[in-house]
Scaffold this active site. Structure first.
Site, PDB file in Angstrom:
ATOM      1  N   GLU A 107      15.396   6.669  -0.569  1.00  0.00           N
ATOM      2  CA  GLU A 107      15.880   5.422  -1.181  1.00  0.00           C
ATOM      3  C   GLU A 107      16.824   4.688  -0.260  1.00  0.00           C
ATOM      4  OE1 GLU A 107      18.868   3.035  -3.609  1.00  0.00           O
ATOM      5  OE2 GLU A 107      19.129   4.660  -2.153  1.00  0.00           O
ATOM      6  N   HIS A 152      28.909   5.566   1.006  1.00  0.00           N
ATOM      7  CA  HIS A 152      28.100   5.732   2.220  1.00  0.00           C
ATOM      8  C   HIS A 152      28.899   6.255   3.415  1.00  0.00           C
ATOM      9  CE1 HIS A 152      24.449   2.975   1.055  1.00  0.00           C
ATOM     10  NE2 HIS A 152      24.702   3.914   0.154  1.00  0.00           N
ATOM     11  N   LEU A 192       0.854  -1.189   0.000  1.00  0.00           N
ATOM     12  CA  LEU A 192       0.000   0.000   0.000  1.00  0.00           C
ATOM     13  C   LEU A 192       0.885   1.233   0.000  1.00  0.00           C
ATOM     14  CD1 LEU A 192      -2.583  -1.024   2.760  1.00  0.00           C
ATOM     15  CD2 LEU A 192      -3.023  -0.947   0.288  1.00  0.00           C
ATOM     16  N   HIS A 217      17.252   8.438  -7.073  1.00  0.00           N
ATOM     17  CA  HIS A 217      16.915   8.974  -5.757  1.00  0.00           C
ATOM     18  C   HIS A 217      17.730  10.222  -5.453  1.00  0.00           C
ATOM     19  CE1 HIS A 217      20.354   7.419  -3.177  1.00  0.00           C
ATOM     20  NE2 HIS A 217      20.486   6.597  -4.200  1.00  0.00           N
TER      21      HIS A 217
END
Length: 762
Positions: free
Chosen positions: A419, A549, A264, A371
């Protein structure tokens, strides 16, 4: 007499209708209606040449400089600044898109507590702290000192306090823990693992069944730095290699999309499952650390020597652990303690969407996305891709604003939010608009990390997009090699031999969920691709660019060591933009089904080699799968031949539309929502992720590996089930490529095609 009068009446009516049709179908001047020329609109090669000439490497450089001024982790103030930047560019009156807007979702995210930093310590039996791992990375530039740099942490790790003797568990794979458990009792221990081999969160999930209470993870210098460790002269700021204190952040979760709203869209009023029902997150605390701290811990471990394949880049032998440290170590008889203070929160996250409306088929979409959020400054991940996307939209937007071009089909641009926390923005978009996207989307182009390094192009995707990528790459010059195309340069670095084309560049497949293509491939079955520039893998063992990262992924790092001059960024922009224009403008979609058939045939050959003998022993036949692949290959060849031979200028628009719909909907035929009940969001039976490590049909491969290991009849039944699933999916896809006219024979409906007989009995 009545019959004669009735015949005259019908003739009169037919004549009248014919006159009316002629009157309204022919303009006063006797020429074709204006829409005929529009309907026949095809890709304009001169426009592509103009596009290629206008893509500017300096514009891309300045885009990146702007995007990386501040850290922009999802939902932070820095993220909101990038939202406003995207909207400003895409709403620009001179070079913007037709429309641009933000799409808001309320999503479940995980953060470290800024007031209670996560801690990793070594504590003595009397609770004296003997060692503390660094809580932030060493600063070499002002970027690392920005107050918005988030402490290294494992997103979605549960908060908690874990304490125990340390053991070394290699990459934290199931096989690693199984092997380690044979040498010692793992209950109550802390495991230290290295990145690679298993997903981030899986390193903790795999550990928990053995009684491990906490996990550390680090990047080994052998895996990322070619063994180099010193920041005096070897690592950043002197090279692209990761400094000793660098820590890879990340989402330590398995599933993609918002965790509280599975299947959803995460809107304000959407039903949310209880937090306790969330799946795919670590069951025990886990924390990443830098390799300089891991060095102190691993080199002090007691116990036997770990296998040679477990050894890394430190100048010591990697031992299993006693569990615990050597008696001669400063940490003798001490424990490792994790104090994790992560917390979860539902927050607003935005996608920024933009569109250039199509002129002929506005209800057919080509989607281009990347993203926007990063862990810190994110110069390479993701801002290299965003800087490229902004340059594409600047060039194409200006063409539209100046009236020089409008695509045949609509182009949708997506700047996805959150993301890094599990592909959330793109997944929520796919869930909210699943019906529309399934019915209307031609293809999805993903350019996330546009440039890992500056050696060669790298592309992955469905086999049907191979041809259009190759064509685009042939038209772009390789950076620094004006007489060599991106295509020819690519072959030098990575190639394969095709039975159809000979030696060609090697494309990968999108079999996992590594970026925002995941929802489009696995959930919606949309032909997708991921495009980037990368490094020469013969010259480095780095599993990814070393600053990934970390707080060192900055403009300074990107401009000095990844792509000086931004020529590789420009090459990616030209290649991806060329593909985009061809998908949006070509009269017949440039998707090749025979290339798909070649990949299915390769998968079949592997499956037959690996599985057929044992399946025959259990009276399970692979003949239906062979027939399905043969039918698909024949149908693909026939459709490609029909396209090649057709004179579409003299065909009706509906004929072109019919063929395009067959091409567009091909991958939808491979979707099965029941095939992988244990893999959230994976419905594509050809490209779903697999743990078997074999280049063949994933469901069959995983089921066979399990059955071959257990020997249970129930597991062999699952092998038969997955064999049937993939067989019927391929047969159904073959029908998609055949003529779409259904006719009835007796009680059966038969498909008319050039492959199958019109006689249902055959």
């Amino acid at each position: 007499m009545k019959e004669l009068l009735f015949g005259f009446l019908l003739a009169a009516i037919a004549l009248t209708v014919g006159i009316l049709i002629g009157h309204f179908a022919i303009s006063k001047s006797g020429s074709e209606p204006s829409w005929v020329k529009d309907v026949l609109q095809d890709v304009d090669e001169s426009l592509i040449e103009k596009f290629l000439s206008e893509v500017d490497n300096i514009q891309i450089q300045e885009n990146l400089r702007e995007l990386t001024k501040v850290p922009h982790m999802a939902t932070t103030a820095g993220d909101e600044e990038t939202v406003k930047l995207m909207l400003k560019r895409w709403q620009d009156p001179e070079s913007g898109l037709d429309e641009a807007w933000r799409e808001e979702y309320k999503v479940y995210l995980s953060f470290p507590d800024p007031n209670k930093p996560n801690k990793v310590t070594v504590v003595s039996p009397i609770d004296a702290v003997l060692f503390t791992a660094k809580e932030k990375e060493k600063a070499y530039t002002l970027d690392q000192n920005d107050p918005q740099v988030v402490q290294p942490y494992a997103a979605y790790s549960p908060a908690g306090h874990a304490r125990g003797k340390l053991v070394y568990a290699n990459q934290g794979k199931p096989s690693d823990y199984e092997h380690l458990n044979q040498t010692m009792d793992l209950r109550g221990t802390i495991a230290i693992t290295r990145y690679g081999g298993a997903g981030r969160g899986a390193k903790a999930t795999n550990a928990a069944p053995y009684g491990v209470v906490g996990v550390l993870v680090y990047t080994d210098p052998l895996d990322i730095n070619d063994g180099l460790m010193s920041d005096v002269s070897e690592t950043y700021p002197h090279s692209w290699y990761l400094p000793p204190s660098g820590v890879e952040r990340g989402a330590f979760s398995t599933n993609f999309g918002d965790m509280l709203t599975p299947y959803l869209a995460a809107k304000e009023d959407t039903y949310r499952i209880p937090v306790k029902n969330i799946t795919g997150i670590p069951p025990i605390p886990i924390q990443p650390i830098g390799f300089e701290d891991a060095y102190r811990l691993i080199c002090a471990l007691d116990g036997g020597d770990a296998p040679s394949t477990w050894q890394g880049g430190f100048n010591c032998t990697y031992n299993y652990g006693g569990p615990g440290f050597k008696p001669t170590s400063d940490f003798n008889n001490s424990d490792v303690k994790l104090d994790i203070y992560n917390f979860e929160e539902v927050k607003n996250s935005a996608n920024v969407m933009g569109v250039i409306k199509g002129s002929v088929e506005p209800d057919r979409y080509v989607i281009y996305g990347n993203h926007r959020d990063s862990w810190v400054h994110g110069a390479i991940d993701p801002s290299s891709g965003t800087s490229v996307m902004l340059e594409l939209t600047r060039v194409l937007g200006r063409m539209v604003k100046e009236g020089k071009w409008r695509p045949r089909r609509s182009i949708i641009f997506g700047s996805w939010g959150a993301e890094e926390f599990g592909l959330i923005g793109s997944a929520e978009y796919a869930e909210e608009y699943s019906t529309m996207l399934s019915e209307r989307t031609v293809a999805y182009i993903n350019v996330d990390i546009a440039v890992f390094a500056n050696a060669t192009l790298r592309a992955s995707g469905m086999p049907s997009v191979q041809n259009v990528i190759f064509k685009a790459a042939k038209q772009v010059s390789a950076p620094g090699l004006d007489s060599t195309s991106v295509y020819d340069n690519w072959i030098r670095y990575s190639n394969r031999t095709s039975p159809t084309y000979g030696i060609i560049p090697r494309m990968g497949y999108l079999t996992g969920a590594g970026s925002d293509y995941a929802a489009f491939v696995h959930y919606l079955g949309i032909a997708s691709m991921d495009i980037s520039y990368t490094y020469d893998r013969s010259k480095t063992n780095a599993r990814i660019y070393p600053a990934y990262h970390t707080a060192y992924d900055t403009f300074d790092y990107a401009s000095k060591y990844i792509d000086p001059g931004f020529w590789s960024h420009q090459a990616v922009a030209r290649t991806a933009g060329n593909v985009l224009i061809r998908l949006a403008d070509s009269l017949v979609l440039p998707l090749n089904c025979s290339d798909y058939a070649e990949s299915l045939t390769d998968y079949l050959k592997t499956a037959v080699t690996l599985y057929e003998e044992k399946l025959q022993q259990r009276n399970i036949s692979m003949e239906p799968l062979k027939h399905a692949v043969a039918s698909f290959s024949a149908a693909a060849e026939l459709l490609d031949s029909t396209i090649y031979k057709s004179d579409f200028e003299n065909e009706t628009p509906l004929q072109v539309r019919r063929i395009n719909d067959q091409l567009m909907l091909l991958d939808r035929a491979f979707l099965n929502p029941l095939a992988f009940p244990d893999k959230y969001g994976f419905r594509h039976v050809i490209w779903a992720s697999s743990s078997a490590g074999q280049p063949t049909f994933p469901g069959l491969a995983d089921a066979f590996a399990q059955a071959n290991s257990s020997g249970l009849d129930g597991d062999w039944d699952k092998v038969h089930y997955h064999l049937s699933v993939v067989t019927q999916a391929i047969a159904g896809a073959a029908s998609m490529l055949s003529d779409v006219f259904l006719y009835k024979s007796g009680t059966k409906y038969c498909t008319s095609s050039g492959v199958q007989s019109r006689d249902c009995s055959q």
